[in-house]
Design a protein around this motif. Structure first.
Motif, PDB file in Angstrom:
ATOM      1  N   GLN A  79      93.728 147.907  -0.141  1.00 57.61           N
ATOM      2  CA  GLN A  79      93.374 149.241  -0.632  1.00 57.61           C
ATOM      3  C   GLN A  79      94.176 150.330   0.082  1.00 57.61           C
ATOM      4  N   GLU A  80      94.538 150.106   1.320  1.00 61.56           N
ATOM      5  CA  GLU A  80      95.302 151.103   2.062  1.00 61.56           C
ATOM      6  C   GLU A  80      96.696 151.314   1.483  1.00 61.56           C
ATOM      7  N   VAL A  81      97.298 150.290   0.889  1.00 60.77           N
ATOM      8  CA  VAL A  81      98.642 150.423   0.348  1.00 60.77           C
ATOM      9  C   VAL A  81      98.655 150.708  -1.150  1.00 60.77           C
ATOM     10  N   ASP A  82      97.498 150.747  -1.796  1.00 58.09           N
ATOM     11  CA  ASP A  82      97.456 151.039  -3.235  1.00 58.09           C
ATOM     12  C   ASP A  82      98.133 152.356  -3.561  1.00 58.09           C
ATOM     13  N   GLY A  83      97.881 153.384  -2.791  1.00 60.51           N
ATOM     14  CA  GLY A  83      98.488 154.691  -3.045  1.00 60.51           C
ATOM     15  C   GLY A  83      99.997 154.663  -2.913  1.00 60.51           C
ATOM     16  N   LEU A  84     100.503 153.877  -1.995  1.00 58.67           N
ATOM     17  CA  LEU A  84     101.949 153.768  -1.835  1.00 58.67           C
ATOM     18  C   LEU A  84     102.573 153.022  -3.006  1.00 58.67           C
ATOM     19  N   ILE A  85     101.866 152.029  -3.518  1.00 53.65           N
ATOM     20  CA  ILE A  85     102.377 151.246  -4.635  1.00 53.65           C
ATOM     21  C   ILE A  85     102.295 152.037  -5.932  1.00 53.65           C
ATOM     22  N   VAL A 142      97.298 158.481  -1.731  1.00 50.48           N
ATOM     23  CA  VAL A 142      98.457 158.815  -0.918  1.00 50.48           C
ATOM     24  C   VAL A 142      98.088 159.943   0.030  1.00 50.48           C
ATOM     25  N   ASP A 143      98.470 159.772   1.274  1.00 47.85           N
ATOM     26  CA  ASP A 143      98.215 160.830   2.241  1.00 47.85           C
ATOM     27  C   ASP A 143      99.003 162.070   1.850  1.00 47.85           C
ATOM     28  N   GLU A 144      98.443 163.223   2.129  1.00 52.10           N
ATOM     29  CA  GLU A 144      99.077 164.482   1.746  1.00 52.10           C
ATOM     30  C   GLU A 144     100.476 164.623   2.332  1.00 52.10           C
ATOM     31  N   PHE A 145     100.679 164.144   3.555  1.00 51.51           N
ATOM     32  CA  PHE A 145     101.986 164.292   4.193  1.00 51.51           C
ATOM     33  C   PHE A 145     103.065 163.455   3.511  1.00 51.51           C
ATOM     34  N   MET A 200      87.407 129.166  -3.381  1.00 54.04           N
ATOM     35  CA  MET A 200      88.631 129.860  -3.738  1.00 54.04           C
ATOM     36  C   MET A 200      89.636 129.712  -2.601  1.00 54.04           C
ATOM     37  N   GLU A 201      90.837 129.290  -2.926  1.00 51.13           N
ATOM     38  CA  GLU A 201      91.914 129.079  -1.962  1.00 51.13           C
ATOM     39  C   GLU A 201      92.612 130.398  -1.674  1.00 51.13           C
ATOM     40  N   ARG A 202      92.772 130.732  -0.415  1.00 51.23           N
ATOM     41  CA  ARG A 202      93.460 131.962  -0.036  1.00 51.23           C
ATOM     42  C   ARG A 202      94.854 131.619   0.443  1.00 51.23           C
ATOM     43  N   GLY A 203      95.827 132.522   0.150  1.00 53.80           N
ATOM     44  CA  GLY A 203      97.203 132.290   0.562  1.00 53.80           C
ATOM     45  C   GLY A 203      97.464 132.632   2.008  1.00 53.80           C
ATOM     46  N   SER A 204      96.608 133.459   2.617  1.00 55.57           N
ATOM     47  CA  SER A 204      96.834 133.898   3.980  1.00 55.57           C
ATOM     48  C   SER A 204      95.627 133.566   4.830  1.00 55.57           C
ATOM     49  N   SER A 205      95.852 133.082   6.015  1.00 53.49           N
ATOM     50  CA  SER A 205      94.742 132.795   6.916  1.00 53.49           C
ATOM     51  C   SER A 205      94.842 133.631   8.189  1.00 53.49           C
ATOM     52  N   LYS A 206      95.653 134.672   8.163  1.00 52.45           N
ATOM     53  CA  LYS A 206      95.832 135.501   9.350  1.00 52.45           C
ATOM     54  C   LYS A 206      94.682 136.492   9.515  1.00 52.45           C
ATOM     55  N   HIS A 207      94.078 136.915   8.401  1.00 48.49           N
ATOM     56  CA  HIS A 207      93.023 137.923   8.441  1.00 48.49           C
ATOM     57  C   HIS A 207      91.804 137.401   7.702  1.00 48.49           C
ATOM     58  N   SER A 208      90.704 138.073   7.917  1.00 46.25           N
ATOM     59  CA  SER A 208      89.495 137.727   7.168  1.00 46.25           C
ATOM     60  C   SER A 208      89.604 138.294   5.757  1.00 46.25           C
ATOM     61  N   PRO A 209      88.830 137.769   4.801  1.00 46.76           N
ATOM     62  CA  PRO A 209      88.882 138.294   3.433  1.00 46.76           C
ATOM     63  C   PRO A 209      88.575 139.791   3.375  1.00 46.76           C
ATOM     64  N   ARG A 210      87.606 140.247   4.200  1.00 46.46           N
ATOM     65  CA  ARG A 210      87.248 141.672   4.201  1.00 46.46           C
ATOM     66  C   ARG A 210      88.429 142.519   4.674  1.00 46.46           C
ATOM     67  N   LEU A 211      89.135 142.096   5.717  1.00 42.30           N
ATOM     68  CA  LEU A 211      90.278 142.836   6.235  1.00 42.30           C
ATOM     69  C   LEU A 211      91.439 142.804   5.246  1.00 42.30           C
ATOM     70  N   ASP A 212      91.614 141.667   4.556  1.00 44.37           N
ATOM     71  CA  ASP A 212      92.649 141.593   3.522  1.00 44.37           C
ATOM     72  C   ASP A 212      92.398 142.618   2.424  1.00 44.37           C
ATOM     73  N   ASP A 213      91.141 142.722   1.975  1.00 47.86           N
ATOM     74  CA  ASP A 213      90.801 143.695   0.928  1.00 47.86           C
ATOM     75  C   ASP A 213      91.023 145.119   1.404  1.00 47.86           C
ATOM     76  N   GLN A 214      90.635 145.411   2.637  1.00 46.57           N
ATOM     77  CA  GLN A 214      90.817 146.746   3.190  1.00 46.57           C
ATOM     78  C   GLN A 214      92.300 147.100   3.284  1.00 46.57           C
ATOM     79  N   MET A 215      93.115 146.173   3.749  1.00 49.55           N
ATOM     80  CA  MET A 215      94.555 146.419   3.873  1.00 49.55           C
ATOM     81  C   MET A 215      95.190 146.604   2.496  1.00 49.55           C
TER      82      MET A 215
END
Length: 138
Positions: free
Chosen positions: A18-24, A34-37, A1-16
């Motif tokens: 998930q962190e913005v899912d609440g904002l989206i 979303v954080d309570e604040f 599978m071809e990835r568009g970004s090579s700056k991070h590992s696949p695991r870190l990409d998935d974690q990042m």
């Protein structure tokens, strides 16, 4: 599978991701992270509930010396006068307005301008049509 970004590992990409899912997704969706604040605070006991901004002159932000209706009408006029027509005289403005499919009332108003006088801006045309422009604050 071809990835568009090579700056991070696949695991870190998935974690990042998930962190913005609440904002989206926003706070109203199920499973939001979303954080309570980040959620808006409710109004206090002695404060009115938040509502949409009022309509009319309180909302318009019209400049001093003009009503919100004046601003809307001058803007409407400006939509049918292209920058290529300025500076221009009555005939140039009428021709340009017709090329831009201006409504009959605007073409008729422009035809009522005195011939041979060059207008540099839409505000000058607006004033020549007998309307008020904003007053300058010093």
């Amino acid at each position: 599978m071809e990835r568009g970004s090579s700056k991070h590992s696949p695991r870190l990409d998935d974690q990042m991701s998930q962190e913005v899912d609440g904002l989206i997704q926003g706070p109203g969706t199920a499973g939001s992270r979303v954080d309570e604040f980040r959620e808006p605070e409710p109004a206090g006991e002695d404060q009115p509930e938040a509502r949409t901004a009022p309509g009319g002159p309180l909302r318009s932000g019209s400049p001093q010396g003009m009503t919100s209706g004046d601003v809307e009408e001058r803007s409407r006029l400006g939509r049918f006068i292209g920058l290529s027509a300025l500076p221009g005289d009555r005939d140039t403005l009428v021709r340009n307005a017709r090329d831009n499919d201006a409504p009959d009332d605007i073409v008729t108003a422009l035809e009522g301008l005195p011939p041979g006088i060059p207008y540099r801006t839409v505000s000058e045309v607006w004033a020549a049509l007998g309307h008020k422009n904003e007053t300058t604050r010093w």
